[in-house]
Design an enzyme around this catalytic site. Sequence first.
Site, mmCIF file in Angstrom:
data_model
loop_
_atom_site.group_PDB
_atom_site.id
_atom_site.type_symbol
_atom_site.label_atom_id
_atom_site.label_comp_id
_atom_site.label_asym_id
_atom_site.label_seq_id
_atom_site.Cartn_x
_atom_site.Cartn_y
_atom_site.Cartn_z
ATOM 1 N N ARG A 1 -3.663 6.019 1.258
ATOM 2 C CA ARG A 1 -3.322 5.519 2.596
ATOM 3 C C ARG A 1 -1.852 5.685 2.941
ATOM 4 N NH1 ARG A 1 -7.552 3.233 1.413
ATOM 5 N NH2 ARG A 1 -6.526 3.000 -0.562
ATOM 6 N N THR A 2 -0.976 5.229 2.069
ATOM 7 C CA THR A 2 0.435 5.194 2.449
ATOM 8 C C THR A 2 0.950 6.605 2.717
ATOM 9 O OG1 THR A 2 0.732 3.193 1.154
ATOM 10 C CG2 THR A 2 2.721 4.391 1.727
ATOM 11 N N LYS B 1 10.247 17.119 -15.890
ATOM 12 C CA LYS B 1 11.287 17.703 -16.756
ATOM 13 C C LYS B 1 12.386 16.695 -17.046
ATOM 14 C CE LYS B 1 10.768 22.143 -14.352
ATOM 15 N NZ LYS B 1 11.465 23.025 -13.417
ATOM 16 N N ARG C 1 7.744 6.290 -3.215
ATOM 17 C CA ARG C 1 6.883 5.358 -3.968
ATOM 18 C C ARG C 1 7.162 5.561 -5.442
ATOM 19 N NH1 ARG C 1 0.584 3.904 -3.404
ATOM 20 N NH2 ARG C 1 1.504 2.761 -1.687
ATOM 21 N N HIS D 1 6.339 -3.754 -0.524
ATOM 22 C CA HIS D 1 5.686 -2.655 0.196
ATOM 23 C C HIS D 1 5.813 -2.985 1.691
ATOM 24 C CE1 HIS D 1 3.126 0.568 1.180
ATOM 25 N NE2 HIS D 1 2.105 0.353 0.387
HETATM 26 C C1 NCD Z 1 -1.355 -0.995 -2.104
HETATM 27 C C2 NCD Z 1 -0.215 -0.582 -2.994
HETATM 28 O O1 NCD Z 1 -0.033 0.597 -3.289
HETATM 29 O O2 NCD Z 1 0.532 -1.476 -3.368
HETATM 30 N N1 NCD Z 1 -2.027 0.098 -1.538
HETATM 31 C C3 NCD Z 1 -1.622 0.513 -0.306
HETATM 32 O O3 NCD Z 1 -0.569 1.072 -0.148
HETATM 33 N N2 NCD Z 1 -2.420 0.192 0.726
HETATM 34 C C4 NCD Z 1 -2.265 -1.966 -2.721
HETATM 35 C C5 NCD Z 1 -2.864 -1.644 -4.055
HETATM 36 O O4 NCD Z 1 -2.707 -0.555 -4.591
HETATM 37 O O5 NCD Z 1 -3.557 -2.529 -4.581
#
Ligand code: NCD
Length: 397
Positions: free
Chosen positions: A63-64, A92, A113, A141
């Site tokens: 999703r993100t 590396k 991320r 997040h």
């Molecule tokens: C979340 C995350 O990555 O923290 N996912 C997301 O971005 N919607 C929640 C999760 O992974 O549980």
Amino acid sequence: MRLLRHITSINDLTDREVEDVFALASQYLHRLGDKDIPYRIAKSTKIGQGRLLATLFYEPSTRTRLSFESAMLRLGGKTISSADPNASSAAKGESLADSVRMLSNYADAVIVRHKRDGAARLAAEYAHVPVINGGDGAHEHPTQTLGDLFTLRRESASLKNLNVAVAGDLKHGRTIHSLVYALARFGSRIVLMPAPGMGLPDHVHWRLKHEFPNTIIGSADEDTPIDVLYVTRFQAERTSNEVSSYPRIDLKFLGSKKFSRARVMHPLPRVNELDIDVDRDRRALYFQQAAYAVPVRMALLGTVLGLAESKFARYADGFRKAKNSLYTPPANTDVICANSNCIVHDEIDGKYCGNKFYAIPANPPRLRCFYCETDIADVRADAGAHAKPARRRVTAP
Ligand code: NCD
């Protein structure tokens, strides 16, 4: 001097800025939305033409990453993506700082991320384009929270006095940490429903209690109507502990009186904690919630990149001036962040971090890690625990 704006925590945005992002997201939905599906963006604009977004992901994501990329493409811009650390120079041994320094010259904004708490803040220190946190370890997040709040605002005009129950792994869930700060700021009340042993981290709980004294209402009895039930999965990748029992939300659970009007939200992905039978229930909101990520991320990107009418204030280091002063322990004290997953403890990336804390006025005073925002609760008492053994004397800030 080049001024810019990074978003690494939900608290980097003022309430006003959050409202501006929501207003713009609503405009995008209105102008570019699907006429049959009210939460879906169906058309594109050209305001982002010529602009490039980089997504630098060291952890899995669906999703993100894809909603950020969809958002950038819908704005008329383009995207470049590093989605698999095994296929990039990270394999590396390249540091995050070096990768971001380079990417700053390849793209106009970077979404990061990473598995380490505080990684986004480190990335921001080395970038000369905006860095947006797409999830850093168990820390935060913030853009998930923007999508969550926007979803709630579409459902109920105000967030004030909503009873929001947060369920599951409140300890490691970064979506939860950003969410509870934001809910508190906008006047909601928070009911904690942790899985056993997975309550909010102490420093998050402390901040909520001290900055927003009446926000946490503990457990809810049958007569406390819950407006929102926010479910999260067990973050198995962040702990080696086994899970003994984990709340499972199904129609039977939702049959209790206090949940009769509760909208069910989830950042997704779900594993076993949310039964698929709930999908057909009128209270389920999680797929709309995931859809709203696109207009919200369009609005955030549009604002950060200066494409939209509303623009964020910009700063030389990318952040609003902090309320608390920065404190660097003298070199001979060895006070270090108490969170072993903090980026400062990373073998490679740790070399790029300073040993910096915010001095939090409290009795006793606390030190809050500049990167992951974990507190050392009692500097004097804790110093021995976190210091390397030889030197113990700590000068309080
Ligand atoms: C979340 C995350 O990555 O923290 N996912 C997301 O971005 N919607 C929640 C999760 O992974 O549980």
